[in-house]
Design a protein around this motif. Structure first.
Motif, PDB file in Angstrom:
ATOM      1  N   ARG A  15      -2.662  -3.881  18.716  1.00  0.00           N
ATOM      2  CA  ARG A  15      -3.117  -4.196  17.353  1.00  0.00           C
ATOM      3  C   ARG A  15      -3.598  -5.642  17.257  1.00  0.00           C
ATOM      4  O   ARG A  15      -4.600  -5.944  16.599  1.00  0.00           O
ATOM      5  N   ARG A  43      -6.054  -7.212  -3.616  1.00  0.00           N
ATOM      6  CA  ARG A  43      -4.704  -7.663  -3.262  1.00  0.00           C
ATOM      7  C   ARG A  43      -4.395  -9.008  -3.902  1.00  0.00           C
ATOM      8  O   ARG A  43      -3.285  -9.249  -4.371  1.00  0.00           O
ATOM      9  N   GLU A 214       1.854  -3.052  -4.035  1.00  0.00           N
ATOM     10  CA  GLU A 214       1.296  -4.145  -3.267  1.00  0.00           C
ATOM     11  C   GLU A 214       1.252  -5.406  -4.133  1.00  0.00           C
ATOM     12  O   GLU A 214       1.546  -5.361  -5.316  1.00  0.00           O
ATOM     13  N   LEU A 247      -2.571  -5.800   8.200  1.00  0.00           N
ATOM     14  CA  LEU A 247      -3.154  -4.560   8.679  1.00  0.00           C
ATOM     15  C   LEU A 247      -2.750  -3.429   7.737  1.00  0.00           C
ATOM     16  O   LEU A 247      -2.018  -3.655   6.777  1.00  0.00           O
ATOM     17  N   ASP A 248      -3.173  -2.233   8.022  1.00  0.00           N
ATOM     18  CA  ASP A 248      -2.846  -1.117   7.145  1.00  0.00           C
ATOM     19  C   ASP A 248      -1.340  -0.957   6.970  1.00  0.00           C
ATOM     20  O   ASP A 248      -0.850  -0.722   5.867  1.00  0.00           O
ATOM     21  N   ASN A 249      -0.604  -1.092   8.083  1.00  0.00           N
ATOM     22  CA  ASN A 249       0.837  -0.867   8.020  1.00  0.00           C
ATOM     23  C   ASN A 249       1.675  -2.051   8.498  1.00  0.00           C
ATOM     24  O   ASN A 249       2.901  -1.965   8.488  1.00  0.00           O
ATOM     25  N   ARG A 316       5.058  -3.317   7.030  1.00  0.00           N
ATOM     26  CA  ARG A 316       4.949  -3.485   5.586  1.00  0.00           C
ATOM     27  C   ARG A 316       5.922  -2.555   4.871  1.00  0.00           C
ATOM     28  O   ARG A 316       5.975  -1.349   5.152  1.00  0.00           O
ATOM     29  N   SER A 319       4.357   0.377   3.236  1.00  0.00           N
ATOM     30  CA  SER A 319       4.007   1.464   4.159  1.00  0.00           C
ATOM     31  C   SER A 319       5.219   2.322   4.483  1.00  0.00           C
ATOM     32  O   SER A 319       5.124   3.552   4.587  1.00  0.00           O
TER      33      SER A 319
END
Length: 940
Positions: A15, A43, A214, A247-249, A316, A319
């Motif tokens: 990643r 965000r 978030e 990142l996404d997670n 996160r 997530s």
């Protein structure tokens, strides 16, 4: 570093590497203080709104050219700007309530004990309460319910205001009530028992409320981590973890969080949990090696806290909650999960102690850049980028919840430093280290200060010499007095330069001349063979003698030591045969003879002279060049192999000396108890098969050809052959031991198809044996003269030892026998193995163990000469055979189990007598024997 954690590290690295462009952009914008231009507008908007900035304010902030409003342009907003500066971390001032909150939320964080099947601690992690019942940590900490059921949660493991450990509480985990884990997001959530082992309610420690939404943080923000790094008492990293990518997670943040903090909560500036710390990216060199904080190549013996981390990664929380929401929970589990969002923690007001009860120094600046603040409880904060672990003295805790707690590692660096200072004035102290108490000759779990002295003395001898005895304890730790190890005695008597030349010759691996013969493959052979296997002391010579005397044409020998006269006599008769053409030998100089069972043996040089005289031109010898100065091999030509007539192979763990191949016809006492007590246990195998024999012959002749020009010049040789040592003689058998029915084993003989793989080092031994160990599914038995705990830079040995340890941790039947040649050496090595995680109950020592064998699952057996030392598994010249054969494996297995039950002990040997340096001619004191450097070298 377990396999679960390694997989997480690999995923994190992937990643990290895919985000190089985005991350560089983020860091550049942070450097230019464009804090609101980094993360997505959505965000950032949520981030500001969560901090009570209204719609209009938010729009103005996002619309400004610079991401931070300027007070000069909007004077009325000065208060707002100052508030924003604090939020963004551009203003280092924080309200004192920030520290009170840090202490309050730190109560929710605990240390996880990981235990094996025997309920012994094998590692630590961090976890934190997320509801009145549930705790969160990493999947790689608690991967399954079985592991979790044996784990514990220790709360309140921290210092009080007096720098003393507070009384902690141990809670059992209850995976049967609730346990959910996910490897991809690396989280685990488990129920915790409501009451500790001492009756304290879990509710007293509170919990963290998790937030789905978030906006809890944005890129550029400073994060806070509360942790138990490497199992140490609780520490807090404040405003030193800067978020550099989302990142996404996952979150990526720059920090010095150690890997022992796996499972730690990552907080924003409002003490809301934004992430679950789980992994990181370490620095590597061009070869892919992990770099340590000191710039050297890291290995697992250093500890994961010594890795140089580039960036760390947290999962996160949003997530994790989204993933949990997708699960179809029912009944009790669904109800417990809902408590994450419905239960409300009780916020306690901090207790304000009377001012006179405070320490006169409520704020202490530590040498590593951390700060200790008394409020009134003492918490150590790391501010900024301080990367040095905080070390504070600790009072050892009593045993709790049936798990033996020894003094904790956090105190040991300080304790050891203080102990060295206390003993610095004593000229009779060589070294001071942390170790373990030994009882009845064997290691316990009790920690101790180990003091090394040149020679252990009785009290009356100390008094006569005007020396005071060492104290029985120091700083709350018992003192264990040990004699010197080999390295310590050489350093003391010969100096550090001689020690370095013998133990760690500079650049030796790179300067070795060795290369394998062209076109010769070490490949698996499946063929019809005649195999004889036997063991010393009872059968070695009885089977070697006909092998030698059956020579018709040629005898090719590669040997570490050759001094036995009866072996010489058998070879000396070969020229009587008209068909005999040649004996060719490659040998290392420097054998030790003239003592004990080798009292009639010859030195290597004398043996070569005798062979030259008796065989004449039919004998050729090469002295194998050893060492860092253009040596063929850097450390030792340790092989014990011979090939007869290009068809018959002899391979052994023992040299051609009387200690390994005793001539029983010359002994008055040939009882098995006498033989086993006085002569080495060695394994031998003889194979009649042209393909196998020819393979070894070509390697031996290659060694000979590349060393035949070596001229034996003592002036140019190492000082090693001139070193002699006195070591304690092995104790005579007790009446009970003498009465044991020791078994004598007849040879194994079979003529049929066998499957065997030739192994040589430094060629293919390491790779094949690593695969052999990793293949074990039921049992793994190792009997080796040497089984050394790896030191820094011992990469190959580290991998082999790790593989064995992994099998122990998997629950496979692992048994290890190795030699207790010198008690102080055995003590230090055993301590290091236990520190790595080995169960001492699976280890026994045998004072005459000279075997180098491995058995796996009753199906495979390895016979050879490789010691499990760093040089033995990597750079020495050694030879082995790996048989895939149940019958042969079970032959050696029964011998191993005999030795395990009747010869090997949980005892390192006598510590009352210590190793000493001597010479070749001085008298040998009672109770001691003289050995040479070659005997010592075999154990290193």
């Amino acid at each position: 570093m377990n396999n679960e954690f390694k997989r997480q590290l690999a995923k994190t690295l992937t990643r990290y590497l895919t985000r190089n462009k985005e991350r560089d952009r983020n860091i550049r914008l942070i450097d230019h203080q464009r804090y609101f231009d980094i993360d997505s507008p959505a965000r950032v908007k949520k981030f500001l709104e969560r901090r009570n900035f209204g719609v209009t304010d938010t729009q103005e902030i996002l619309a400004t050219e610079s991401s931070l409003p300027k007070p000069a342009e909007k004077p009325v907003q000065t208060v707002q700007v100052k508030s924003l500066e604090r939020i963004l971390g551009t203003n280092d001032l924080v309200d004192i309530s920030f520290l009170y909150k840090a202490i309050q939320f730190s109560k929710t964080v605990g240390r996880i004990w990981l235990t094996d099947t025997a309920d012994k601690i094998i590692g630590y992690g961090t976890g934190f309460m997320i509801s009145p019942v549930l705790m969160m940590t990493n999947h790689h900490v608690l991967p399954d319910a079985l592991t979790t059921s044996g784990a514990r949660l220790e709360m309140n493991y921290e210092f009080d205001a007096g720098q003393v450990l507070r009384a902690s509480d141990i809670f059992r985990l209850e995976p049967d009530t609730f346990f959910i884990a996910d490897e991809e997001l690396d989280y685990a959530i488990v129920a915790v028992a409501p009451v500790s082992s001492t009756g304290r309610p879990l509710s007293e420690y509170g919990f963290n409320t998790l937030i789905r939404e978030e906006g809890k943080t944005i890129i550029s923000q400073w994060l806070n981590v509360i942790e138990h790094p490497n199992g140490l008492p609780k520490q807090i990293g404040l405003r030193e973890n800067q978020l550099i990518d989302v990142l996404d997670n996952f979150l990526h943040y720059k920090t010095d969080t150690a890997p022992g903090a796996s499972g730690s909560p990552v907080f924003n500036e409002r003490w809301e949990v934004v992430g679950l710390h789980h992994s990181g990216v370490y620095e590597q060199d061009s070869a892919g090696n992990i770099i340590a904080v000191d710039g050297t190549v890291w290995n697992s013996s250093m500890g994961e806290d010594k890795i140089k981390w580039i960036v760390n990664e947290g999962v996160r929380i949003s997530s994790i909650l989204k993933h949990m929401d997708s699960r179809m929970l029912t009944g009790r589990q669904a109800s417990l999960y809902q408590q994450l969002f419905t239960a409300r923690p009780v916020i306690e007001k901090p207790e304000i102690a009377d001012p006179q009860s405070f320490s006169p120094e409520p704020v202490i600046a530590n040498t590593d850049g951390s700060v200790t603040i008394t409020l009134p409880l003492s918490v150590t904060f790391r501010l900024g980028n301080a990367a040095v672990p905080i070390i504070q003295p600790v009072v050892p805790q009593p045993a709790t919840d049936q798990l033996a707690l020894t003094p904790q590692p956090v105190s040991e660096a300080a304790i050891l430093q203080k102990a060295k200072q206390e003993l610095a004035e004593r000229t009779d102290v060589l070294n001071v280290r942390m170790g373990y108490v030994f009882e009845n000759g064997w290691i316990t779990r009790k920690r101790a200060i180990v003091v090394t002295v040149p020679r252990r003395k009785q009290i009356d001898e100390l008094v006569r010499g005007d020396s005071s005895p060492l104290p029985a304890s120091l700083l709350g730790y018992p003192i264990e007095v040990s004699g010197p190890t080999i390295e310590e005695v050489i350093r003391f008597h010969e100096g550090p330069e001689i020690l370095e030349s013998l133990i760690n010759p500079p650049g030796f691996a790179m300067e070795s001349r060795y290369f394998p013969p062209a076109g010769v493959e070490l490949k698996r052979v499946q063929d019809f063979m005649k195999v004889n296997a036997n063991v010393s002391p009872e059968q070695g010579w009885r089977n070697l003698m006909p092998f030698l005397e059956g020579t018709e044409r040629s005898l090719i020998v590669g040997m570490y030591d050759f001094g036995a006269p009866h072996i010489l006599n058998s070879i000396a008769s070969l020229p009587k045969k008209e068909s005999f053409e040649k004996m060719t030998m490659a040998i290392q100089v420097g054998s030790n003879a003239g003592e004990g069972t080798k009292k009639d043996d010859l030195e290597d040089a004398e043996m070569v002279e005798e062979l030259s005289e008796k065989l004449g031109p039919k004998f050729s010898n090469a002295w194998v060049k050893i060492g860092s100065k253009n040596g063929w091999v850097p450390s030792s030509y340790h092989i014990k192999t011979a090939v007869r007539d290009t068809r018959y192979l002899f391979l052994s763990s023992g040299s051609w000396q009387s200690s390994n191949q005793p001539n029983l016809d010359k002994l008055e006492n040939v009882t098995q108890s006498f033989l086993l007590k006085n002569y080495n246990r060695d394994w031998h195998v003889l194979v009649e098969n042209e393909q196998v024999a020819e393979t070894y012959e070509q390697f031996l002749l290659h060694d000979y050809e590349n060393n035949k020009q070596t001229i034996l010049n003592p002036a140019e040789e190492s000082l090693a052959p001139e070193l002699f040592f006195l070591i304690p003689a092995f104790e005579q058998l007790s009446e009970a031991e003498d009465a044991i029915a020791y078994e004598s084993f007849e040879p194994f003989n079979a003529e049929r198809e066998f499957t065997v793989t030739p192994l040589l080092s430094p060629d293919n031994y390491f790779e094949e044996v690593l695969a052999l160990v990793q293949s074990a599914t039921k049992e793994l038995f190792i009997q080796n003269q040497t089984f050394n705990a790896p030191k820094p830079m011992h990469g190959k040995l580290q991998q082999l030892i790790d593989a064995v340890l992994q099998k122990q941790q998997e629950g496979i039947d692992v048994k290890i026998i190795f030699r207790n040649f010198i008690a102080a050496e055995a003590r230090k090595n055993l301590e290091a193995l236990v520190e790595l995680g080995f169960d001492p109950a699976r280890i026994r020592m045998h004072d005459k163990c000279h075997t180098k064998g491995i058995m796996v699952d009753r199906e495979k057996v390895l016979i050879g000469s490789q010691n499990w030392s760093n040089d033995g598994v990597s750079v020495n010249r050694d030879a082995s055979l790996l048989f895939e054969d149940q019958e042969l494996t079970n032959y050696f297995r029964q011998i191993f189990l005999h030795d395990w039950e009747k010869l090997a002990k949980n005892n390192i040997g006598r510590e009352s007598l210590t190793i000493q340096v001597t010479n070749a001619t001085d008298p040998v004191p009672a109770g001691m024997v003289r050995v040479g450097w070659s005997d010592i070298l075999e154990t290193l």
